[in-house]
Enzyme design. Structure first.
Site, mmCIF file in Angstrom:
data_model
loop_
_atom_site.group_PDB
_atom_site.id
_atom_site.type_symbol
_atom_site.label_atom_id
_atom_site.label_comp_id
_atom_site.label_asym_id
_atom_site.label_seq_id
_atom_site.Cartn_x
_atom_site.Cartn_y
_atom_site.Cartn_z
ATOM 1 N N CYS A 8 149.293 29.647 -32.632
ATOM 2 C CA CYS A 8 148.481 29.285 -32.445
ATOM 3 C C CYS A 8 148.355 28.618 -30.114
ATOM 4 O O CYS A 8 147.469 27.708 -29.860
ATOM 5 C CB CYS A 8 147.976 27.813 -32.969
ATOM 6 N N ARG A 31 152.874 25.565 -36.721
ATOM 7 C CA ARG A 31 154.038 24.014 -36.972
ATOM 8 C C ARG A 31 152.936 23.891 -36.596
ATOM 9 O O ARG A 31 152.250 22.679 -36.458
ATOM 10 C CB ARG A 31 155.141 24.295 -36.417
ATOM 11 N N GLY A 131 150.019 45.778 -24.647
ATOM 12 C CA GLY A 131 149.196 46.610 -23.979
ATOM 13 C C GLY A 131 148.658 45.633 -23.021
ATOM 14 O O GLY A 131 148.112 44.066 -23.514
ATOM 15 N N LYS A 186 157.802 44.199 -18.964
ATOM 16 C CA LYS A 186 156.222 44.338 -17.852
ATOM 17 C C LYS A 186 156.584 42.704 -17.073
ATOM 18 O O LYS A 186 156.099 42.332 -15.671
ATOM 19 C CB LYS A 186 154.893 44.286 -18.342
ATOM 20 N N ASP A 238 149.475 47.242 -18.300
ATOM 21 C CA ASP A 238 149.811 46.112 -18.334
ATOM 22 C C ASP A 238 150.468 45.406 -16.989
ATOM 23 O O ASP A 238 150.333 43.906 -16.721
ATOM 24 C CB ASP A 238 150.476 45.557 -19.220
ATOM 25 N N SER A 248 148.036 35.345 -14.974
ATOM 26 C CA SER A 248 149.199 35.466 -15.063
ATOM 27 C C SER A 248 150.519 34.713 -14.478
ATOM 28 O O SER A 248 151.184 33.881 -14.104
ATOM 29 C CB SER A 248 150.333 37.193 -14.503
ATOM 30 N N ASN A 250 153.467 35.085 -15.896
ATOM 31 C CA ASN A 250 155.037 35.922 -15.140
ATOM 32 C C ASN A 250 154.934 35.677 -13.800
ATOM 33 O O ASN A 250 156.294 35.177 -13.298
ATOM 34 C CB ASN A 250 155.336 37.025 -15.801
#
Lengths: 321, 321
Positions: A8, A31, A131, A186, A238, A248, A250
């Site tokens: 979630c 959890r 994607g 990616k 992506d 993003s 990352n």
């Protein structure tokens, strides 16, 4: 259909929201003790969206699986093995599982479907859903294209049919190895993009896209996939979300890492994926200077400025080899 | 070496500046009456850079060619044929020509090296120089990678050697058809990106990159090139500069077109390239929905909103075909 989402976080909750919008009967599982689950139970919303009144929330895994036709899994990649051990205790055999996550198990170098099958066997119906797509855009009704893949054409087509809509156009993938590796990799290219942003080299993102996708396509081919898959929705498709977007994780991680402004409690998926891919590039003897460079910088073995310059300006003569 | 640049727009003037910086003896030529030439003659600078004292400026084409080893051409693609007719009157036979421009002749559908050779013959040494790079970044010493290609390996290698530096790393291309088509086509994808920005669909740029490069790779293959070249520096490698940058003429053109805020005196290369590629896609029977859609919108045959939705959400089942 009865659809449940295990996980979630931002993406899992969105997939629950989305499955409800397109007419499924949705349960979201977290959890017991999960802060995200607690927030959803108390407020019926998170930072991005509101859940419908009919969307169920629970921490009972066995009942969730028992009561579902399709089970979407969206958790942190390195925790998949543990979750599969828990799923094994349930009545899971005749369900369709869909992994909506991007990573490689760092301790083994295995793809996520390999981890899943190792524990839950080869007979369970299993697909991946990868994607581009920002939660922030989807909830504003801005559409996008994504891809479903699996080791069974009928499963792929069934999942595409069950989850396609005007908001998310699902394509049929035909290269599970490529789609899984491309989706995982990616995130590492995203970290590299953030590093470029941090040193003022954003204009090298074009070269990063061409050279990054190239090395990923070499690894996919070496591992038995189709090299063109790296240029599909799972990886290149992506890149907007991962290399350019403020949203993003990352990209931001790479930028903050180089600037020295990382928060301690925050880790991007690409960090462990970089480690896993370095291992794969050794095992399969594939040259991957960009992902290897990102890993070396994250490990403190190389300065980001030196890595970024070397990465693009090393003396490779021919563009394709 | 004695290097001349024919054309004194933003890119041509930069290439003169760059050739001077890496040690060549540089002449920049412009047509008599050219406003850019006049500005350079009066101020020795333009909006982006200052020329060195040793850089010569002239409108004498015959003398310029006579006095050069390497002649870079950087003008608007649709004017190349006329310029070649003028070059034909000069002592051009033993020179090396380098086309630093991106387009297709719209009246014939010919690649620029085909136009050049039609008038100046098959024996002249001729290369193309394409790929990413903003003048605005290069003058700040931010490096990038570009690619040289030709129909003669020795010429390619000689041009790479003559013009490579720490600022621009030149790669050796081995697919002239692919590099020319890819470079031209990226301007049309840039217009599509601007259209997405205008309607608030920027998050579809990932899908645009994957699907756009895919249709260009199909055309390259149909015309006898290598489909992988679309994913190299000439096309995908130029997507950052073309699809995301505020500096991109073509992206801005697409955005302004949809917003209805175009200036009359301003035309992007991608507009004529779209027309030319639609013709090629008919001739070679290649499906190119994105570029065809851009052309239809520019011709007023289709609303941009409808085109952009159809473009990504049409019912193609398999990702690669």
């Amino acid at each position: 259909m009865k659809v449940s989402v295990l996980g979630c976080g931002r993406w899992g909750t969105f997939l629950g929201w989305y499955s409800d919008k397109i007419g499924h009967n949705v349960t979201i599982w977290g959890r017991s003790g999960s802060k995200n689950l607690e927030e959803l139970e108390h407020t019926r919303k998170n930072k991005y969206l509101y859940l419908s009144e009919t969307t169920k929330l629970t921490n009972d895994l066995d009942a969730t699986i028992d009561n579902s036709d399709y089970i979407i899994i969206s958790i942190s990649s390195q925790h998949l093995r543990n979750l599969c051990e828990d799923i094994k205790k349930s009545n899971y055999e005749n369900k369709t599982f869909i992994l909506c996550m991007k990573g490689i198990e760092v301790s083994t170098g295995k793809r996520l479907t390999e981890v899943f099958r190792e524990i839950l066997g080869s007979k369970v119906k299993l697909a991946v859903w990868v994607g581009p797509g920002h939660v922030q855009s989807f909830v504003k009704r801005i559409p996008n294209c994504m891809v479903i893949d699996s080791d069974n054409k009928d499963v792929t087509e069934d999942v595409v049919k069950t989850f396609s809509s005007d908001l998310i156009r699902l394509y049929i993938g035909e290269d599970l190895i490529g789609d899984e590796l491309g989706a995982a990799a990616k995130n590492v290219i995203g970290i590299a993009a953030g590093m470029l942003d941090a040193v003022g080299y954003s204009s090298l993102k074009g070269a990063l896209m061409a050279r990054g996708a190239r090395e990923v396509s070499r690894l996919i081919k070496a591992m038995g996939g189709d090299e063109i898959t790296a240029y599909g929705l799972c990886h290149l498709g992506d890149y907007e979300a991962t290399l350019f977007s403020e949203f993003s994780n990352n990209r931001r991680y790479g930028e903050n890492f180089v600037r020295g402004t990382l928060n301690d409690d925050y880790l991007a998926e690409g960090v462990s994926t970089a480690k896993a891919i370095v291992k794969l590039s050794d095992d399969y003897n594939v040259e991957m200077p960009i992902i290897r460079g990102v890993d070396a910088v994250l490990n403190g073995e190389l300065s980001p400025h030196k890595m970024l310059k070397d990465m693009f300006l090393r003396s490779v003569k021919k563009e394709f080899y």
